[in-house]
Design a protein around this motif. Structure first.
Motif, short mmCIF file in Angstrom:
data_model
loop_
_atom_site.label_atom_id
_atom_site.label_comp_id
_atom_site.label_asym_id
_atom_site.label_seq_id
_atom_site.Cartn_x
_atom_site.Cartn_y
_atom_site.Cartn_z
N LYS A 129 42.34 29.19 46.47
CA LYS A 129 42.38 27.79 46.05
C LYS A 129 43.77 27.20 46.29
O LYS A 129 43.90 26.05 46.74
CB LYS A 129 42.00 27.67 44.58
CG LYS A 129 42.04 26.25 44.05
CD LYS A 129 41.68 26.21 42.57
CE LYS A 129 41.77 24.80 42.01
NZ LYS A 129 41.44 24.75 40.56
N GLU A 130 44.81 27.96 46.01
CA GLU A 130 46.16 27.46 46.21
C GLU A 130 46.49 27.30 47.69
O GLU A 130 47.24 26.39 48.07
CB GLU A 130 47.17 28.37 45.52
CG GLU A 130 47.07 28.36 44.00
CD GLU A 130 47.01 26.94 43.44
OE1 GLU A 130 47.91 26.13 43.78
OE2 GLU A 130 46.09 26.64 42.67
N LEU A 131 45.94 28.15 48.54
CA LEU A 131 46.11 27.98 49.98
C LEU A 131 45.44 26.68 50.44
O LEU A 131 45.99 25.94 51.26
CB LEU A 131 45.53 29.17 50.73
CG LEU A 131 46.23 30.51 50.55
CD1 LEU A 131 45.51 31.59 51.36
CD2 LEU A 131 47.70 30.43 50.97
N ILE A 132 44.25 26.40 49.91
CA ILE A 132 43.56 25.16 50.24
C ILE A 132 44.35 23.96 49.76
O ILE A 132 44.48 22.95 50.46
CB ILE A 132 42.14 25.16 49.63
CG1 ILE A 132 41.29 26.25 50.28
CG2 ILE A 132 41.48 23.79 49.78
CD1 ILE A 132 39.94 26.45 49.60
N ARG A 133 44.91 24.07 48.55
CA ARG A 133 45.72 22.97 48.01
C ARG A 133 46.90 22.67 48.93
O ARG A 133 47.23 21.51 49.19
CB ARG A 133 46.21 23.33 46.61
CG ARG A 133 46.77 22.15 45.82
CD ARG A 133 47.51 22.61 44.57
NE ARG A 133 46.73 23.48 43.73
CZ ARG A 133 45.91 23.07 42.75
NH1 ARG A 133 45.77 21.79 42.52
NH2 ARG A 133 45.25 23.96 42.01
N LEU A 134 47.56 23.74 49.41
CA LEU A 134 48.68 23.55 50.32
C LEU A 134 48.26 22.85 51.60
O LEU A 134 48.91 21.91 52.07
CB LEU A 134 49.30 24.91 50.65
CG LEU A 134 50.34 25.48 49.69
CD1 LEU A 134 50.62 26.94 50.01
CD2 LEU A 134 51.63 24.67 49.74
N ALA A 135 47.15 23.31 52.16
CA ALA A 135 46.73 22.81 53.48
C ALA A 135 46.13 21.41 53.42
O ALA A 135 46.42 20.57 54.28
CB ALA A 135 45.73 23.78 54.09
N VAL A 136 45.29 21.16 52.41
CA VAL A 136 44.51 19.92 52.39
C VAL A 136 45.20 18.81 51.60
O VAL A 136 45.23 17.67 52.03
CB VAL A 136 43.10 20.18 51.82
CG1 VAL A 136 42.31 18.89 51.74
CG2 VAL A 136 42.36 21.21 52.68
N VAL A 137 45.75 19.15 50.42
CA VAL A 137 46.35 18.13 49.56
C VAL A 137 47.79 17.86 49.96
O VAL A 137 48.20 16.71 50.12
CB VAL A 137 46.27 18.54 48.07
CG1 VAL A 137 46.80 17.42 47.19
CG2 VAL A 137 44.84 18.89 47.69
N GLU A 138 48.57 18.92 50.12
CA GLU A 138 49.99 18.74 50.40
C GLU A 138 50.31 18.77 51.89
O GLU A 138 51.42 18.43 52.29
CB GLU A 138 50.78 19.81 49.65
CG GLU A 138 50.55 19.75 48.14
CD GLU A 138 51.28 20.84 47.39
OE1 GLU A 138 52.44 21.14 47.75
OE2 GLU A 138 50.69 21.39 46.45
N ARG A 139 49.35 19.22 52.69
CA ARG A 139 49.47 19.21 54.16
C ARG A 139 50.74 19.91 54.64
O ARG A 139 51.55 19.36 55.39
CB ARG A 139 49.40 17.78 54.70
CG ARG A 139 48.09 17.08 54.38
CD ARG A 139 48.01 15.70 55.01
NE ARG A 139 46.80 15.03 54.63
CZ ARG A 139 45.59 15.23 55.19
NH1 ARG A 139 45.48 16.10 56.17
NH2 ARG A 139 44.54 14.56 54.77
N LYS A 140 50.92 21.15 54.17
CA LYS A 140 52.05 21.95 54.62
C LYS A 140 51.66 23.42 54.58
O LYS A 140 50.65 23.80 53.96
CB LYS A 140 53.28 21.70 53.75
CG LYS A 140 53.13 22.09 52.29
CD LYS A 140 54.41 21.77 51.52
CE LYS A 140 54.35 22.26 50.09
NZ LYS A 140 55.60 21.96 49.35
N VAL A 141 52.44 24.23 55.25
CA VAL A 141 52.14 25.66 55.32
C VAL A 141 53.15 26.48 54.52
O VAL A 141 52.91 27.65 54.23
CB VAL A 141 52.11 26.15 56.78
CG1 VAL A 141 50.96 25.49 57.53
CG2 VAL A 141 53.44 25.87 57.49
N THR A 142 54.30 25.89 54.18
CA THR A 142 55.27 26.61 53.36
C THR A 142 54.80 26.64 51.92
O THR A 142 54.07 25.76 51.48
CB THR A 142 56.65 25.95 53.45
OG1 THR A 142 56.54 24.59 53.00
CG2 THR A 142 57.18 25.96 54.86
N GLY A 143 55.25 27.62 51.18
CA GLY A 143 54.87 27.72 49.77
C GLY A 143 54.14 29.00 49.43
O GLY A 143 54.05 29.38 48.26
#
Length: 321
Positions: A274-288
């Motif tokens: 879920k956190e990987l999806i949040r990074l990719a879809v909501v925040e649109r980044k790969v770092t984190g």
């Protein structure tokens, strides 16, 4: 059934360096009718003008204001733990928790109070920043210790639904339940703390979410709109604690005898995805992602700590007359 007395309730607010938001909340409390007996403001070592802002409301709010400025930032978990302790020691029958990024509906306390003859752990509803109805995941899949995102949003004529979770943005809880399960655990710092606390409460009493809109969110958060559901943007700190604090959930599950390794591990894996999806879809980044792995690593240290103990029950304190 005993009628609800608003003066037996205490509002607990936790704040940190957000005086614009805090001012809006205090202004809404100023307008409340009825008003609670006490207002407790826990300041998590703010470095702005929070103290001055709070003091400017001391003679404006229609209740006794208790202000505590902590020496260090203990996170939401530590702030709510301290706020609950103060409210409990004041003799409060009911404790209403909230962050500083909401405002209270004028008659919100009366709306919550009408459910008190029946229930001891109550969650009201809130409006989102844009005025829409905010959907909160009020049930958890116990074996996996994760929220159920498809729990029904609609209410029937009863006006309430059973819940086994909690949210410190609006939790309304009776002191008898607090005495049994203890204070919120400050070791979480942020994340999972309120879900766990609500779950512990549901093991002691019938816990419900009621169809009463009592709060409004006053801070806009970047979201992925999925219809009735939303996924909010996060931060590196949240990503770390989301994964690290799974170890604390595991500890509590073991302590009460419900821990099942495989389902719990599945819940941890789903949380990571879920956190990987949040990074990719909501925040649109790969770092984190490094913060997710760091949280897992530090969680393993916690899980091996043989000296760890859950928060203890509280000693009974007589309520005020």
């Amino acid at each position: 059934m005993t009628a609800f007395d608003p003066k037996t309730a205490t509002i607990v607010v936790v704040t940190y360096n957000r005086t614009t938001l805090l001012t809006r909340l205090l202004e809404s409390i100023e307008r409340m009718d009825p008003a609670p007996g006490h207002l407790v403001v826990i300041d998590n070592a703010s470095t702005d003008d929070t103290t001055a802002v709070v003091e400017s409301f001391r003679d404006r709010v229609p209740t006794e204001l208790v202000y505590r400025r902590l020496e260090t930032n203990t996170g939401g978990s530590g702030g709510f733990s301290e706020g609950m302790r103060v409210a409990y020691e004041l003799g409060s029958e009911w404790i209403w928790l909230m962050d500083d990024d909401v405002e209270v509906v004028r008659d919100g306390l009366a709306l919550m109070g009408k459910w008190t003859p029946r229930f001891r752990s109550i969650q009201g509803r809130r409006y989102d920043f844009d005025g829409s109805e905010f959907y909160w995941q009020y049930r958890v899949a116990e074996s996996m210790a994760i929220p159920i995102p498809f729990a029904p949003a609609s209410f029937d004529d009863s006006g309430f639904k059973p819940m086994n979770s909690g949210c410190f943005e609006g939790m309304f809880i009776h002191r008898d339940v607090v005495a049994k399960i203890g204070l919120p655990d400050p070791r979480f710092f942020i994340y999972w703390d309120d879900q766990l606390y609500g779950w512990l409460a549901s093991r002691e009493t019938e816990s419900v979410i009621v169809n009463e809109f009592v709060l409004r969110r006053t801070r806009e958060i970047k979201q992925w709109d999925m219809g009735i559901r939303h996924m909010n943007a996060s931060s590196d700190a949240y990503r770390y604690y989301i994964m690290r604090n799974r170890a604390y959930l595991q500890k509590y599950y073991r302590a009460v005898g419900v821990y099942r390794p495989l389902p719990f591990a599945a819940g941890t894996a789903l949380t990571f995805v879920k956190e990987l999806i949040r990074l990719a879809v909501v925040e649109r980044k790969v770092t984190g992602t490094s913060h997710l792995f760091r949280g897992l690593r530090d969680g393993r240290v916690i899980s091996r700590d043989a000296s760890w103990k859950p928060m203890p029950p509280l000693e009974p304190i007589s309520t005020t007359a």
